[in-house]
Design a protein around this motif. Structure first.
Motif, PDB file in Angstrom:
ATOM      1  N   ARG A  40       0.886  -1.173   0.165  1.00  0.00           N
ATOM      2  CA  ARG A  40      -0.136   0.168  -0.051  1.00  0.00           C
ATOM      3  C   ARG A  40       0.888   1.195  -0.152  1.00  0.00           C
ATOM      4  O   ARG A  40       1.956   1.305   0.744  1.00  0.00           O
ATOM      5  N   VAL A  41       0.639   2.288  -0.816  1.00  0.00           N
ATOM      6  CA  VAL A  41       1.332   3.548  -1.085  1.00  0.00           C
ATOM      7  C   VAL A  41       0.687   4.580  -0.312  1.00  0.00           C
ATOM      8  O   VAL A  41      -0.458   4.698  -0.306  1.00  0.00           O
ATOM      9  N   VAL A  42       1.515   5.129   0.672  1.00  0.00           N
ATOM     10  CA  VAL A  42       1.063   6.296   1.420  1.00  0.00           C
ATOM     11  C   VAL A  42       0.984   7.511   0.508  1.00  0.00           C
ATOM     12  O   VAL A  42       2.155   7.948   0.145  1.00  0.00           O
ATOM     13  N   PRO A  43      -0.082   8.367   0.313  1.00  0.00           N
ATOM     14  CA  PRO A  43      -0.036   9.411  -0.518  1.00  0.00           C
ATOM     15  C   PRO A  43       1.076  10.542   0.238  1.00  0.00           C
ATOM     16  O   PRO A  43       1.321  10.666   1.195  1.00  0.00           O
ATOM     17  N   THR A  44       1.612  11.352  -0.635  1.00  0.00           N
ATOM     18  CA  THR A  44       2.533  12.464  -0.056  1.00  0.00           C
ATOM     19  C   THR A  44       1.975  13.321   0.978  1.00  0.00           C
ATOM     20  O   THR A  44       0.676  13.886   0.651  1.00  0.00           O
TER      21      THR A  44
ATOM     22  N   ALA B 216      11.030   9.371  -0.767  1.00  0.00           N
ATOM     23  CA  ALA B 216      10.390   9.476  -2.256  1.00  0.00           C
ATOM     24  C   ALA B 216       9.050   8.846  -1.934  1.00  0.00           C
ATOM     25  O   ALA B 216       8.632   8.585  -3.122  1.00  0.00           O
ATOM     26  N   GLY B 217       8.479   8.707  -0.596  1.00  0.00           N
ATOM     27  CA  GLY B 217       7.120   8.091  -0.534  1.00  0.00           C
ATOM     28  C   GLY B 217       7.383   6.818   0.184  1.00  0.00           C
ATOM     29  O   GLY B 217       8.241   6.063   0.010  1.00  0.00           O
ATOM     30  N   TRP B 218       6.183   6.342   0.953  1.00  0.00           N
ATOM     31  CA  TRP B 218       6.180   5.110   1.928  1.00  0.00           C
ATOM     32  C   TRP B 218       5.618   4.310   1.310  1.00  0.00           C
ATOM     33  O   TRP B 218       4.181   4.452   0.596  1.00  0.00           O
ATOM     34  N   ALA B 219       5.973   2.920   1.405  1.00  0.00           N
ATOM     35  CA  ALA B 219       5.124   1.793   1.099  1.00  0.00           C
ATOM     36  C   ALA B 219       4.763   0.863   2.767  1.00  0.00           C
ATOM     37  O   ALA B 219       5.780   0.832   3.333  1.00  0.00           O
ATOM     38  N   VAL B 220       3.607   0.239   2.731  1.00  0.00           N
ATOM     39  CA  VAL B 220       3.139  -0.290   3.981  1.00  0.00           C
ATOM     40  C   VAL B 220       2.543  -1.469   3.743  1.00  0.00           C
ATOM     41  O   VAL B 220       1.809  -1.684   2.791  1.00  0.00           O
TER      42      VAL B 220
END
Length: 311
Positions: A65-69, A178-182
């Motif tokens: 899952r990508v966390v939006p900026t 550059a963005g988080w993935a969870v």
């Protein structure tokens, strides 16, 4: 009619009731029994595999899952309400330190190297920011920061029940993410009915790092039907923070040096008294050396059912 009774050590007692042989004044009749026989438990043979591929720089997290900026990082905001959560981010610039606010135990990794372990304040007190220098010897042209976080669920305290859990803030000095993935759960856990906590040895392929190490064994039991005895997994020495699964069910978590037990009961109903059983232990090493030690089975007090026919 007849009756059944459950006894342990050899002994002598009395049975009360208007039965043949009872004293007509007290209704007591003597009862004698022999000692319960000892039971034999198998020796455990363990297989161990590393289970933290998420810390490696080349790990494929595209399905996460990508966390939006600018989005919230907390576990609840990511749909994770208890258990483990992995966070991964690629770093831009030349970061020198990281400031973390985390409610729960967490470990930080830079390019696959463990460099910090944080624990929550005792008693559920306020969480303060922690600034940690990034180890320069592990910095490269392309850098990956990975964080493993654990949450135990909602607090029972009224003033803490709505507090965000897991990773709340993670800021870099001298760089940015550059963005988080969870993703929820450890490699080795699988989802059933919407809950994590069911272990699957086939998911642990051994290609990861040892920061989470899985230990696995199978054993057969043949307990006589007339015997009642609790069976325990005895941990000697006690491994670092660990999570114990019996036949796919999470039955206990160990967190030394506080609130730990060296023997974990293998509960009836989950334990198969006759036939095959499977044990898995997920050991969160937290920078220590992995190992299951001399973990073995022990029996508690052995009781035996006796039957007395009516006379």
């Amino acid at each position: 009619g007849g009756y059944r009774y459950l006894v342990g050590e050899k002994g002598l007692g009395y049975r009360w009731g208007p039965w043949r042989g009872s004293d007509p004044h007290t209704w007591l009749s003597p009862l004698m029994w022999s000692a319960s026989p000892p039971i034999s438990l198998p020796r455990l043979v363990w297989d161990s595999r590393p289970g933290a591929p998420e810390v490696l720089s080349d790990y494929d997290d595209r399905a996460w899952r990508v966390v939006p900026t600018g989005g919230q990082l907390s576990m609840d905001d990511q749909g994770i309400h208890a258990g483990f959560a992995w966070y991964r981010a690629r770093l831009d610039g030349a970061p020198t330190s990281v400031t973390v606010v985390c409610r729960g135990a967490c470990d930080l990794f830079l390019n696959g190297a463990h460099f910090a372990s944080l624990n929550p304040p005792p008693g559920g007190g306020p969480v303060t920011p922690k600034t940690l220098p990034l180890p320069q010897r592990h910095l490269r042209a392309d850098n990956v920061l990975a964080i493993l976080v654990e949450a135990h669920g909602r607090s029972a305290a009224w003033d803490l029940a709505t507090e965000a859990r897991g990773l709340i803030v993670c800021d870099l000095e001298g760089g940015r993410t550059a963005g988080w993935a969870v993703r929820a759960g450890l490699i080795g856990e699988r989802q059933r009915q919407g809950f994590y906590g069911y272990a699957d040895w086939a998911l642990v392929d051994g290609t990861g790092a040892e920061d989470v190490t899985w230990h696995h064994c199978r054993f057969d039991l043949q307990l006589p039907p007339d015997i009642e005895a609790p069976v325990y997994l005895a941990l000697d020495p006690l491994p670092t923070k660990s999570y114990i699964y019996l036949n796919g069910v999470l039955i206990g978590r160990q967190a030394p040096p506080h609130l730990y037990r060296r023997r974990v009961w293998l509960p009836d109903g989950v334990l198969r008294r006759t036939g095959g059983n499977e044990l898995m232990v997920a050991q969160w090493t937290r920078g220590g050396e992995p190992g299951i030690g001399r973990a073995h089975l022990e029996a508690g007090m052995v009781l035996q059912w006796h039957e007395q026919e009516a006379r």
